[in-house]
Design a protein around this motif. Structure first.
Motif, mmCIF file in Angstrom:
data_model
loop_
_atom_site.group_PDB
_atom_site.id
_atom_site.type_symbol
_atom_site.label_atom_id
_atom_site.label_comp_id
_atom_site.label_asym_id
_atom_site.label_seq_id
_atom_site.Cartn_x
_atom_site.Cartn_y
_atom_site.Cartn_z
ATOM 1 N N ASP A 87 30.100 56.952 36.795
ATOM 2 C CA ASP A 87 31.291 57.315 36.361
ATOM 3 C C ASP A 87 32.325 56.520 35.564
ATOM 4 N N LYS A 88 33.175 56.884 35.923
ATOM 5 C CA LYS A 88 34.650 56.471 35.260
ATOM 6 C C LYS A 88 34.587 55.067 36.420
ATOM 7 N N MET A 89 35.357 54.341 35.692
ATOM 8 C CA MET A 89 35.517 53.087 36.235
ATOM 9 C C MET A 89 36.399 52.770 37.479
ATOM 10 N N SER A 90 36.298 52.821 39.039
ATOM 11 C CA SER A 90 36.943 52.990 39.751
ATOM 12 C C SER A 90 36.433 51.565 41.029
ATOM 13 N N LYS A 91 37.396 50.727 41.228
ATOM 14 C CA LYS A 91 36.777 50.100 43.026
ATOM 15 C C LYS A 91 36.610 51.037 43.805
ATOM 16 N N SER A 92 37.564 52.098 44.207
ATOM 17 C CA SER A 92 36.890 52.724 44.980
ATOM 18 C C SER A 92 35.475 53.573 44.836
ATOM 19 N N LEU A 93 35.018 53.318 43.267
ATOM 20 C CA LEU A 93 33.831 53.719 43.816
ATOM 21 C C LEU A 93 32.473 52.276 43.299
ATOM 22 N N ALA A 94 33.332 51.453 43.678
ATOM 23 C CA ALA A 94 32.643 49.845 43.519
ATOM 24 C C ALA A 94 31.765 49.405 42.515
ATOM 25 N N ASN A 95 32.904 50.065 41.387
ATOM 26 C CA ASN A 95 31.694 49.679 39.660
ATOM 27 C C ASN A 95 33.002 49.454 38.985
ATOM 28 N N ALA A 96 34.114 48.795 39.242
ATOM 29 C CA ALA A 96 34.791 48.312 37.967
ATOM 30 C C ALA A 96 34.493 46.996 37.934
ATOM 31 N N ILE A 97 35.289 46.054 36.997
ATOM 32 C CA ILE A 97 35.372 44.868 36.129
ATOM 33 C C ILE A 97 36.571 44.681 35.867
ATOM 34 N N GLY A 98 37.158 43.424 37.414
ATOM 35 C CA GLY A 98 38.385 43.811 38.196
ATOM 36 C C GLY A 98 38.923 42.564 37.270
ATOM 37 N N LEU A 99 40.219 42.887 36.573
ATOM 38 C CA LEU A 99 41.024 41.691 35.820
ATOM 39 C C LEU A 99 41.412 40.406 36.226
ATOM 40 N N ASP A 100 40.992 40.158 38.272
ATOM 41 C CA ASP A 100 41.401 39.311 38.726
ATOM 42 C C ASP A 100 40.171 38.562 38.709
ATOM 43 N N GLU A 101 39.239 38.927 38.787
ATOM 44 C CA GLU A 101 37.408 38.366 38.782
ATOM 45 C C GLU A 101 37.454 37.248 38.146
ATOM 46 N N PRO A 102 36.417 36.618 38.563
ATOM 47 C CA PRO A 102 36.756 35.035 38.044
ATOM 48 C C PRO A 102 35.812 35.497 36.436
ATOM 49 N N ALA A 103 35.565 34.310 35.417
ATOM 50 C CA ALA A 103 34.838 34.652 34.601
ATOM 51 C C ALA A 103 33.482 35.031 34.455
ATOM 52 N N ASP A 104 32.736 34.114 35.500
ATOM 53 C CA ASP A 104 31.436 34.161 36.048
ATOM 54 C C ASP A 104 31.215 35.280 36.161
ATOM 55 N N ALA A 105 31.892 36.409 37.037
ATOM 56 C CA ALA A 105 31.783 37.554 37.818
ATOM 57 C C ALA A 105 31.913 38.220 36.749
ATOM 58 N N MET A 106 32.975 38.186 35.360
ATOM 59 C CA MET A 106 32.762 39.666 34.760
ATOM 60 C C MET A 106 31.603 39.239 33.634
ATOM 61 N N LEU A 107 31.942 37.970 33.790
ATOM 62 C CA LEU A 107 29.998 38.005 32.480
ATOM 63 C C LEU A 107 28.899 38.486 33.085
#
Length: 401
Positions: free
Chosen positions: A218-238
């Protein structure tokens, strides 16, 4: 505006509807910047990488001298867009908290000095029942809106209230160009018709592709729990980017990386030839995270990831590459280009100047270094592009008797 400027603005579009180039030429001729709008309904807290596609394009318009409005749909968020409604509608307190996070995180990409932030409740909350009836009465019965409706849907006074309100946003802001995901095409085309009904020039509709979430479905969406947030820590993004499938990795390269298309194609070739896709993916993860976090935070996250998964930084069988060279040898930058480790000799020189090139594990800073045919050289470009290059001497013609 140069041809390169135009190419940069149009790059990555999924479709442009309207006289976009004529608008740009008119803006240049009249010395009036275009009014650019992109709407974000604060249905969840914080922006994500899918939003970054829009923010990047907004920034490109800012850099070209145009006026950008970051429109927070705090009124429309309470109604819900039927084309993408995936969860219960948020309450007013939640909308306000989400909107605050949006307005803060937008400036991770946008220039705050050249960005106007608007809330559509400022005008939509003032529309009474009579005003709503007028909006419905002005909904298009046919025309290019109907032709572009997805899935063969019809258009008319029975259309959802949401597209009418989004269209009215364009009237209030007198928008010249509206940016949005391809799933917003019908709503944005409604804006063209609504502007015509209010005696305004219709906006250009500029659509962008949708970024799939980490699930690859699915397209990225926080409601679908498949998103990478811009405010997430760097290690979480990686970690999330490293969890992408190899095929989805190339999609993220195409949509989010600043790498040139030729360089991405070169990386695909290297993976096909045996390079470690995990190493290349880590390169991508570092590049993306560095846009939203400090260099030190990203480097720390990278080191922590490599300590836990050391195989991600190891080449899967170093590529063995043979390059033909004259007997007197070849300059290092040219070798990098011929081996596919740099797009050109000029880029090879830039990499050398940036201390990003190693020969036999020794950093090289001398552009004039010449590699001689015969031995093999272990070349590193950055931390992750590695190849064993052997220069084969070009045989000289031997004169006959």
């Amino acid at each position: 505006m140069t041809k390169n400027d135009l190419v940069e603005l149009e790059r990555g579009s999924a479709g442009i509807f309207g006289a976009f180039r004529a608008q740009l030429q008119g803006a240049l001729r009249n010395r009036r910047p275009l009014r650019i709008k992109a709407g974000f309904d604060p249905t969840a807290k914080g922006l994500h990488l899918g939003h970054a596609l829009l923010l990047d394009k907004m920034r490109a318009f800012q850099d070209a001298g145009h006026e950008v409005t970051f429109l927070i749909g705090d009124f429309t968020a309470a109604i819900g867009d039927p084309s993408r409604l995936t969860r219960a509608l948020p309450g007013r307190d939640e909308i306000e908290a989400n909107a605050q996070s949006y307005s803060e995180q937008a400036f991770k990409v946008l220039d705050p000095e050249r960005t106007a932030i608007e809330f559509n409740s400022s005008w939509l909350a003032e529309v009474d029942a009579a005003g709503l009836r007028q909006l419905v009465a002005r909904a298009p019965e046919s025309d290019d809106f109907s032709a572009q409706m997805p899935f063969g849907q019809g258009a008319g006074s029975g259309a959802s209230l949401y597209p009418l309100l989004q269209a009215y946003d364009s009237v209030v802001l007198q928008t010249d160009v509206e940016l949005g995901g391809i799933d917003q095409l019908a709503n944005m085309l409604m804006g063209r018709q609504m502007q015509r009904a209010h005696a305004q020039k219709p906006q250009t509709v500029f659509t962008l592709p949708l970024l799939e979430g980490v699930d690859g479905v699915d397209k990225m969406s926080k409601s679908l729990a498949n998103a990478i947030g811009l405010d997430e820590p760097a290690d979480a993004m990686l970690k999330k980017i490293m969890s992408l499938s190899d095929s989805l990795m190339w999609r993220y390269f195409d949509l989010l990386s600043k790498c040139a298309a030729a360089d991405i194609q070169q990386l695909k070739w290297s993976v096909g030839a045996g390079a470690n896709s995990q190493a290349i993916k880590l390169d991508l993860a570092v590049e993306i995270a560095a846009r939203f976090h400090s260099r030190s935070a990203v480097e720390a996250a990278r080191e922590a990831f490599m300590a836990r998964f050391p195989q991600a930084a190891l080449p899967n069988g170093v590529l063995d590459i043979h390059v033909a060279a004259q007997a007197e040898g070849m300059r290092l930058a040219r070798v990098l280009m011929e081996a596919g480790l740099a797009a050109s000799s000029a880029e090879g020189n830039r990499l050398i100047d940036a201390r990003a090139v190693q020969v036999n594990r020794q950093c090289v800073e001398n552009r004039d270094l010449v590699l001689i045919p015969g031995p093999s050289y272990l070349l590193h470009v950055g931390a992750l592009r590695i190849a064993r290059v052997t220069l084969r001497p070009i045989m000289s013609r031997v004169a006959g008797p």
